[in-house]
Design a protein around this motif. Sequence first.
Motif, PDB file in Angstrom:
ATOM      1  N   THR A  96       0.963  -1.255   0.104  1.00  9.25           N
ATOM      2  CA  THR A  96       0.122  -0.072   0.028  1.00  9.25           C
ATOM      3  C   THR A  96       0.674   1.427  -0.004  1.00  9.25           C
ATOM      4  N   ASP A 161       0.871  -6.617  -4.832  1.00  7.00           N
ATOM      5  CA  ASP A 161       0.088  -6.812  -3.645  1.00  7.00           C
ATOM      6  C   ASP A 161       0.638  -7.767  -2.765  1.00  7.00           C
ATOM      7  N   SER A 162       0.984  -7.605  -1.340  1.00  8.31           N
ATOM      8  CA  SER A 162       1.797  -8.742  -0.664  1.00  8.31           C
ATOM      9  C   SER A 162       0.653 -10.010  -0.638  1.00  8.31           C
ATOM     10  N   THR A 193       1.561  -5.186   3.934  1.00  7.74           N
ATOM     11  CA  THR A 193       1.490  -5.499   5.419  1.00  7.74           C
ATOM     12  C   THR A 193       0.704  -6.830   5.649  1.00  7.74           C
ATOM     13  N   ASP A 194       0.014  -7.255   4.433  1.00  9.27           N
ATOM     14  CA  ASP A 194      -1.111  -8.390   4.492  1.00  9.27           C
ATOM     15  C   ASP A 194      -0.104  -9.684   4.834  1.00  9.27           C
ATOM     16  N   ALA A 219       2.900   0.291   4.952  1.00 10.13           N
ATOM     17  CA  ALA A 219       2.203   1.103   5.422  1.00 10.13           C
ATOM     18  C   ALA A 219       0.609   0.655   5.045  1.00 10.13           C
TER      19      ALA A 219
END
Length: 645
Positions: A96, A161-162, A193-194, A219
């Motif tokens: 993010t 996107d993780s 962060t996921d 973040a």
Amino acid sequence: MSQPLQHPGPLLRSDVRQPRAAQAPPPAPTGPAPGRTGRLRGAPSFPRLHATSTAPRLVDALSSPGCPRRPPPPQVGMARALGPERRLLAVYTGGTIGMRSEQGVLVPGSGLAAVLRTLPMFHDEEHARACGLPENTLVLPPASPDQRVIYRVLECQPLFDSSDMTITEWVQIAQTIERHYGQYDGFVVIHGTDTMAFAASVLSFVLENLQKPVILTGAQVPIHALWNDGRENLLGALLMAGQYAIPEVCLFFQNQLFRGNRVTKVDSRRFAAFCSPNLPPLAVVGTDVTINRELVRKARGKAPLVVHSCMERDVGLLRLYPGIPAALVRAFLQPPLKGLVMETFGSGNGPTKPDLLRELQAAAERGLVIVNCTHCLQGAVTSDYAAGMAMAGAGIVSGSDMTSEAALAKLSYVLGQPGLSLDGRKELLARDLRGEMTLPAGAEGWPSLSHSTLGRGVAQLLTLSQEADAVRDAVVPSLACAAAHAGNLEVLQALVELGSDLSLENFNGQTPLHAAARGGQAGAVTMLLRRGVDVDPRDEDGMSPLLLAVKGRHWDVIELLRAAGACLSPGELEDAGTELCRLASRADLEGLQSWWQAGADLGRPGYDGRSALLVAEATGNLEVVTFLQSLQGEAGAQAPGPGTL
Ligand SMILES: NC(=O)C[C@H](N)C(=O)O
């Protein structure tokens, strides 16, 4: 460090063009991200990603061919102009922090480094010019009078996107760190962060003998939003990596530095997105920076960095719930699964239904490595409850106070290690390798037991008061069977000292002798026979230790049991005929020899009246024919051998 960062040259051709003359702020944002308000006007949006190959590449985020280099530094003492420097490499994988809005949703965006260059808190352009730093190098404002942190950003292509990150990408990040290890003092991984807790856990096991900080951060809100957490997180990570010698994989978020394999994501919205439920943070940033030195792991001498790229992928996670059907567990435990993290209740407790325990035990005996982790946020797997000891009795390894993320990473690492036996892997899992778990204290007087799960279980039993006899009676049989199956004579001896009866049956009617025979543990069989246990007990299915040894082709155990007088029961011999024919049809000579050694009549007909010899002749298995005919010859010439025809 007196020399400006010597650019090692871009790993790959850069395709992010940032000519200095055109150093205009990035274009205006393309509409606010969903649910985001108060955006900084003129905040940059990130250029659309270039279509690239699937395997992520790392490109130098700021240098590009032909980009004018800064003017040479003024003829002042480089040392004075430069001052001592700490050099960092940042690997931007996505997340993010650098995302932008596209059709109302956030998508990974490139060009984070270009945004950082426009933010004075991340780049001191005047100092960079004065020092003639290369185009691709950023320098933080001085955090202390005599120190500068300079850093370079490598950007993944594509960015992630993780949720899409896997062990493969995390190993590639580790390999990138390895390639640049000698050139930098520390590393920052900018990540979504996921799955950041998974990433930090995996990196902590992949990177062995770490002497430098590797700090993950990200973040909850894009860095260009007016109200965001990314700036604080990224600056904190850079400063922690640049100013403190913490030789671990860490995660920096919301002014706290956590050990990477101790964290879990606990909030999808708040800036305090992570917590370290069973270990305090390694450092806390406030009016000053507090380092919990006693928690920080010491670098192991000068051992070189080792990157473990062979991580087992066939590991899974199963969260137990009340009433979970044994059939569902059985289905989940099937190959290709090689390792399982099982999230259990409370202090590592699970249902003690015999059918469920049987599935777990059978899987463990097939070689599936199962780690027990509590699904509670805080706390550890202990042996406080019979329900928990039943898990240990089924051969499940305690995960102590590990997070599930760390347990999965550790399982993948341990199962990926070459040349280890099953017990060797379980011993490694039971040890604290990277600070991922807190080892429970072994009971006094039994230090040698504390290294194994079973040993710790027994050690705990030893400390239980006399009133806990009911607990002991409930769990000792399972523990004894597990120890016998593992050949753990220390634990068996400890149980004997505890006054336990090693003939007691566990939940499916098996005795430790059954378990030892099934596991092919000649040492345990010998010990049990010496203690005078029943040689021919029958379990719920009517099977004897001798039959289990035959099925396992454990010839040494078969010999021990026969010498002690064990015999196959009439029922077992009755059923042997069909099994013998099956083995003969498959030319399974070893299997036939096992039956013969156990005293079976190899001439016994199968359900269709044919003998193994007839079947072998019909299927042309000549080796088996020769073996069976030789027994006929022997039978004719002398008293029946171990087996007869
Ligand atoms: N805050 C974040 O970074 C969430 C994002 N979906 C990611 O993990 O890449």
